[in-house]
Motif scaffolding. Structure first.
Motif, PDB file in Angstrom:
ATOM      1  N   GLY A  20       0.752  -1.165   0.079  1.00 45.95           N
ATOM      2  CA  GLY A  20      -0.044  -0.056  -0.098  1.00 45.95           C
ATOM      3  C   GLY A  20       1.004   1.235   0.046  1.00 45.95           C
ATOM      4  N   HIS A  21       0.420   2.228   0.617  1.00 46.31           N
ATOM      5  CA  HIS A  21       0.960   3.659   0.800  1.00 46.31           C
ATOM      6  C   HIS A  21       1.291   4.096   2.036  1.00 46.31           C
ATOM      7  N   ARG A  22       2.407   4.911   2.319  1.00 41.04           N
ATOM      8  CA  ARG A  22       2.473   5.367   3.573  1.00 41.04           C
ATOM      9  C   ARG A  22       2.188   4.583   4.856  1.00 41.04           C
ATOM     10  N   LEU A  23       3.113   3.386   4.705  1.00 37.99           N
ATOM     11  CA  LEU A  23       2.912   2.535   5.748  1.00 37.99           C
ATOM     12  C   LEU A  23       3.866   2.659   6.781  1.00 37.99           C
ATOM     13  N   HIS A  24       4.681   3.775   7.087  1.00 40.10           N
ATOM     14  CA  HIS A  24       5.819   3.670   8.299  1.00 40.10           C
ATOM     15  C   HIS A  24       4.744   3.603   9.828  1.00 40.10           C
ATOM     16  N   ASP A  25       3.629   4.224   9.743  1.00 37.02           N
ATOM     17  CA  ASP A  25       3.071   4.141  11.094  1.00 37.02           C
ATOM     18  C   ASP A  25       2.681   2.526  11.615  1.00 37.02           C
ATOM     19  N   ARG A  26       2.752   1.473  10.744  1.00 35.48           N
ATOM     20  CA  ARG A  26       2.403   0.191  10.937  1.00 35.48           C
ATOM     21  C   ARG A  26       3.808  -0.272  11.549  1.00 35.48           C
ATOM     22  N   ILE A  27       4.744   0.264  11.688  1.00 29.37           N
ATOM     23  CA  ILE A  27       6.120  -0.276  12.131  1.00 29.37           C
ATOM     24  C   ILE A  27       6.076  -0.520  13.529  1.00 29.37           C
ATOM     25  N   PRO A  28       5.519   0.273  14.539  1.00 26.26           N
ATOM     26  CA  PRO A  28       5.534  -0.117  15.848  1.00 26.26           C
ATOM     27  C   PRO A  28       4.867  -1.233  16.350  1.00 26.26           C
ATOM     28  N   GLY A  29       3.383  -1.322  15.471  1.00 30.13           N
ATOM     29  CA  GLY A  29       2.818  -2.670  15.878  1.00 30.13           C
ATOM     30  C   GLY A  29       3.399  -3.776  15.566  1.00 30.13           C
ATOM     31  N   LEU A  30       4.442  -3.836  14.389  1.00 35.16           N
ATOM     32  CA  LEU A  30       5.003  -5.243  14.139  1.00 35.16           C
ATOM     33  C   LEU A  30       6.340  -5.376  14.930  1.00 35.16           C
ATOM     34  N   VAL A  31       6.778  -4.479  15.351  1.00 39.84           N
ATOM     35  CA  VAL A  31       7.941  -4.429  16.226  1.00 39.84           C
ATOM     36  C   VAL A  31       7.325  -5.447  17.427  1.00 39.84           C
ATOM     37  N   GLY A  32       6.299  -4.996  17.794  1.00 35.74           N
ATOM     38  CA  GLY A  32       5.792  -5.571  19.302  1.00 35.74           C
ATOM     39  C   GLY A  32       5.682  -4.937  20.603  1.00 35.74           C
ATOM     40  N   GLU A  33       4.749  -5.154  21.170  1.00 33.09           N
ATOM     41  CA  GLU A  33       4.719  -4.310  22.518  1.00 33.09           C
ATOM     42  C   GLU A  33       5.649  -4.685  23.540  1.00 33.09           C
ATOM     43  N   ASP A  34       6.291  -5.798  23.375  1.00 31.14           N
ATOM     44  CA  ASP A  34       7.241  -6.011  24.254  1.00 31.14           C
ATOM     45  C   ASP A  34       8.694  -5.391  24.192  1.00 31.14           C
ATOM     46  N   ALA A  35       8.855  -4.857  23.091  1.00 30.32           N
ATOM     47  CA  ALA A  35      10.075  -4.221  22.613  1.00 30.32           C
ATOM     48  C   ALA A  35      10.558  -3.180  23.222  1.00 30.32           C
ATOM     49  N   ARG A  36      11.434  -2.746  23.899  1.00 30.46           N
ATOM     50  CA  ARG A  36      12.019  -1.447  24.196  1.00 30.46           C
ATOM     51  C   ARG A  36      12.830  -0.733  23.278  1.00 30.46           C
ATOM     52  N   ARG A  37      13.693  -1.609  22.446  1.00 31.16           N
ATOM     53  CA  ARG A  37      14.290  -0.886  21.515  1.00 31.16           C
ATOM     54  C   ARG A  37      14.003  -1.607  20.029  1.00 31.16           C
ATOM     55  N   ALA A  38      14.426  -0.852  18.993  1.00 34.31           N
ATOM     56  CA  ALA A  38      14.593  -1.368  17.827  1.00 34.31           C
ATOM     57  C   ALA A  38      15.484  -0.625  16.862  1.00 34.31           C
TER      58      ALA A  38
END
Length: 364
Positions: A20-38
């Protein structure tokens, strides 16, 4: 085509490829809620896109760590991987943290490999920014780096948590890069989805248009082909004799990788694979597996996209030596993915030297 489309990949841990288009806002959800760093691995050309991802992570409460890596194949070395590991260690990355690979196929290959090897495997999100990476490198969980002896000889299977194919990034690609990516799309047409070939043949001039509907449909279809193949064969386990699984995706790659090495990677990947597909089509024709029309269709479609379909004479012995260390070889036996007809891939093991030489002569 709707704004976003999703292709499901039925891996050991199923994931989605979002197109799709302009998908960068989906990154945090894929990184996962347990992640402290990426960690965001990216080449210098992707600084602006990296900053958008860094901002999205930051506002979500995830500490971003940017790691600049070289452009292209120069990123896929043990030295660059070791530098990435050093950054992760210094930043205190744990198993709940994540890696984001932003860039072309070389970047996503490296980022996936770093994710696979750090603490024996951490979460990984692929954000391919080239057509080639979207339809090939970022889907399927194959990661790796190169050695002086060959391409992708060191690697690991490590499925991503998700893949984001942002079509907006294609608008900044030079036309030769788009054409290179289309070689892998054409490959998917020959091995599994002939409608891809029909779409290109209908109007080859519009296929590389990054803003057009055709390229969006080609991306979706090519991703669907790869998703289907890797879902059925997660770790290249089913290619026995002439039966074939995931190795079908290597159509044109044995000869193509040899060209890349012989040219010291001055050829784009898709350019080498284009010539590799013509070579293997001629090999199948000489072996009596396909007819003249199907072999010629390879040339006509690839040429219509202004991709190379030939290689210079006098290099066969050097190329054969390079093919001998290809991952698909078994001992001293060369193995090629060939067609037994349109969308009917199979393995041809140990073809006679005269068949190889005849196919080579046809592309010189």
């Amino acid at each position: 085509m709707s704004r976003d489309q999703v292709v499901e990949v039925a891996a050991e841990r199923p994931y989605q490829v979002i197109i799709g288009h302009r998908l960068h806002d989906r990154i945090p959800g894929l990184v996962g809620e347990d992640a402290r760093r990426a960690a965001v691995l990216h080449p210098p050309t992707m600084i602006e896109a990296a900053e958008r991802i860094v901002h999205a992570l930051d506002v979500s409460g995830i500490e971003p760590v940017r790691i600049d890596v070289p452009d292209g194949e120069a990123a896929k070395t043990a030295q660059v991987a070791a530098r990435c590991w050093s950054v992760l260690g210094t930043a205190g990355f744990t198993r709940s943290d994540a890696i984001v690979g932003l860039g072309g196929g070389a970047t996503t290959d490296l980022a996936g490999f770093v994710a696979a090897t750090w603490l024996r495997g951490v979460r990984y999100v692929a954000v391919p920014t080239s057509l080639l990476a979207m339809v090939d490198a970022a889907v399927g969980g194959k990661t790796g780096i190169n050695t002086p002896e060959g391409k992708n000889l060191v690697g690991a299977f490590h499925e991503p948590a998700g893949v984001l194919c942002d079509l907006d990034t294609l608008t900044s690609l030079p036309l030769p890069e788009l054409r290179s990516g289309l070689a892998e799309v054409v490959k998917c047409g020959f091995i599994a989805d002939p409608e891809i070939l029909s779409l290109i043949e209908a109007d080859p001039a519009v296929a590389p248009d990054p803003a057009g509907e055709v390229i969006a449909e080609l991306v979706r279809r090519a991703v669907q082909v790869k998703a289907g193949v890797v879902s059925a064969d997660l770790r290249e386990a089913t290619s026995v004799g002439t039966r074939i699984g995931r190795e079908a995706l290597n159509y044109g790659h044995t000869f193509g990788h040899a060209i890349e090495q012989h040219e010291r990677y001055r050829w784009r990947h898709g350019e080498a694979i284009s010539t590799g597909m013509v070579f293997v089509a001629e090999l199948a024709r000489h072996a009596g597996l396909i007819d003249d029309a199907l072999a010629e269709r390879h040339r006509s479609i690839l040429a219509s996209l202004q991709l190379p379909t030939s290689y210079r004479a006098g290099t066969f012995e050097a190329l054969r030596a390079l093919m001998a260390v290809d991952k698909k070889s078994r001992g001293t036996t060369l193995r090629f993915v060939v067609l037994h007809g349109l969308a009917r891939p199979a393995i041809l093991a140990g073809p006679a030297p005269e068949l190889l030489e005849a196919a080579y002569a046809d592309i010189c």
